[in-house]
Design an enzyme around this catalytic site. Structure first.
Site, PDB file in Angstrom:
ATOM      1  CG  HIS A  57      11.387  -2.472  -4.275  1.00 25.51           C
ATOM      2  ND1 HIS A  57      10.019  -2.453  -4.421  1.00 25.51           N
ATOM      3  CD2 HIS A  57      11.905  -2.503  -5.521  1.00 25.51           C
ATOM      4  CE1 HIS A  57       9.729  -2.459  -5.713  1.00 25.51           C
ATOM      5  NE2 HIS A  57      10.861  -2.492  -6.398  1.00 25.51           N
ATOM      6  NE  ARG A 110      -3.762   2.053   2.455  1.00 26.38           N
ATOM      7  CZ  ARG A 110      -5.065   1.873   2.271  1.00 26.38           C
ATOM      8  NH1 ARG A 110      -5.530   0.665   2.142  1.00 26.38           N
ATOM      9  NH2 ARG A 110      -5.884   2.889   2.249  1.00 26.38           N
TER      10      ARG A 110
END
Length: 158
Positions: A49, A31
């Site tokens: 990431h 999100r």
């Protein structure tokens, strides 16, 4: 349960603030957080990431690596800023892309060989107070990092 991002961010901030966190860790949190939330926790908010940032920010990184014909893939721990996956990188891990790799295989390899090592290390540095963000620069043990650390920089046990 929230009408918009701002309402969600406000509820999340209220919950976090009751804990007075030194570190806010994002892992698999799919999100986008609003700018006000990010500013509120600046320097305490880190993310992992699954790409070698700044290459392949956003979603579907493993597929995008294959489509681009990249020779290497990996993961990056970075401070969260208002720019999606654009905050200063702390540490990266790399692996070679194999001809037999699929997006699912790459995802598994990156997770088991890189993410589970570099993220706990970065969190440990944060918890000790060794890792900081100062004026938009990553500082580790009082020294500025001019480039992300690599797997070879992990402490024993990570």
């Amino acid at each position: 349960d929230y009408p918009d991002r701002e309402a969600f961010d406000a509820a999340l901030s209220a919950a976090l603030d009751t804990l007075n966190p030194d570190v806010v860790v994002r892992a698999g949190f799919m999100r986008v957080l609003g700018d006000a939330f990010v500013r509120r926790y600046r320097g305490r908010l880190i993310n992992i990431h699954p790409s070698l940032l700044p290459r392949h920010p956003g979603l579907h990184t493993h597929r995008r690596v294959l489509e681009a014909g990249d020779a290497e893939h990996g993961a990056t721990v970075h401070f969260v800023t208002e720019q999606l996956d654009g905050g200063p990188a702390v540490i990266q891990g790399r692996l070679s892309v194999r001809t037999e790799d699929t997006a699912d295989i790459l995802s598994e390899r990156v997770m088991t060989h890189i993410e589970v090592r570099i993220f706990p290390q970065a969190i440990a540095w944060m918890a000790r107070g060794s890792l900081r963000l100062e004026d938009g620069r990553v500082m580790l043990a009082g020294s500025r990092l001019d480039a992300p650390l690599q797997l070879a920089d992990l402490e024993p046990g990570f």
